[in-house]
Design an enzyme around this catalytic site. Structure first.
Site, short mmCIF file in Angstrom:
data_model
loop_
_atom_site.label_atom_id
_atom_site.label_comp_id
_atom_site.label_asym_id
_atom_site.label_seq_id
_atom_site.Cartn_x
_atom_site.Cartn_y
_atom_site.Cartn_z
N GLU A 78 0.93 -1.21 0.03
CA GLU A 78 0.12 -0.03 0.05
C GLU A 78 0.78 1.21 -0.02
OE1 GLU A 78 -4.23 -0.63 1.73
OE2 GLU A 78 -2.81 -0.90 3.24
N HIS A 167 -11.47 -0.61 6.12
CA HIS A 167 -10.03 -0.81 6.20
C HIS A 167 -9.25 -0.17 7.01
CE1 HIS A 167 -6.47 -0.42 3.07
NE2 HIS A 167 -6.11 -1.04 4.46
ZN LIG Z 1 -4.02 -0.83 5.06
#
Ligand SMILES: [Zn+2]
Length: 242
Positions: A78, A167
């Protein structure tokens, strides 16, 4: 006086450990900082739990989210969160991404997360929620490319924090220490709000109160005091800023 590259990397390691100690990150989550020698690049650890990170783990990244020299290490999937935000927010020196636990309920219920306590005003009066569904449909929920990173950065806008549905969240700052302070405050505020809502109607800080807290001393003096305290709690050396 600004930190040089070596000092910045050392402070980034401390930031990782503090965020872990303060329950903002666990096995997951990460924090980045702009390279003081090149504002078009940023520094972020290789994929590793923040509690375990050492100076040698820190890599340099470009705004396409790719490491300049990965040194054979695996970067965080990410990393695009950081690249996209740095690219459009020249005022931002540091980005924290976490799955801090008290924040999660606000991303999935439509309940408004907003400052309820003065030291948490740094999270900003508006805390937008980013949802991957409208643009990306069913995904694995991870920000795994620049298109998703840019969409998240657009939802963050000029704000200090944003929630990510199902998330986690992001917190940004004009310095590494500010971003860490805001990330810790986001989780604290969420916890206060959940407790308060169980007791009765929540009274939020007004927009004017949030502006006054944030518009006072810059950088907010509380950040430095908190940083020294967090260093002590985490058993880390405290380096005075400036
Ligand atoms: Zn994350």
């Amino acid at each position: 006086m600004a930190f040089n590259l070596k000092e910045t990397i050392e402070d980034l390691v401390v930031a990782n450990r503090i965020l872990s100690r303060e329950n903002v990150v666990d096995a997951y989550g990460h924090v980045s900082v702009r390279n003081p020698d090149n504002p078009q690049r940023f520094l972020l650890s290789r994929a590793r739990a923040p509690e375990a990170i050492e100076a040698d783990d820190i890599l340099e990244f470009a705004f396409d989210g790719e490491p300049v020299d990965a040194k054979g290490r695996r970067p965080y999937l990410e990393r695009f969160i950081h690249a996209a935000i740095f690219a459009v927010r020249p005022d931002v020196q540091s980005v924290v991404h976490s799955h801090s636990r008290d924040v999660i309920p606000f991303g999935i219920t439509g309940a408004t997360l907003r400052p309820v306590m003065h030291t948490c005003a740094c999270i900003g009066f508006d805390v937008p929620v980013w949802d991957t569904q409208p643009k990306f449909g069913d995904t694995d929920m991870l920000v795994s490319n620049m298109a998703m990173g840019r969409d998240l950065a657009a939802r963050l806008g000029v704000n200090a924090t944003a929630l990510m549905r199902g998330h986690g969240s992001v917190a940004v700052g004009a310095s590494l220490r500010e971003a860490v302070h805001t990330a810790v405050s986001l989780n604290l505020n969420a916890g206060f709000q959940i407790k308060a809502a169980a007791l009765g109607r929540v009274t939020f800080l007004t927009k004017g109160e949030v502006d006054k807290v944030n518009g006072g001393q810059r950088p907010y003096v509380g950040v430095e005091r908190a940083w020294e305290y967090w260093c002590l709690r985490a058993g880390l050396p405290y380096r005075k800023l400036g």
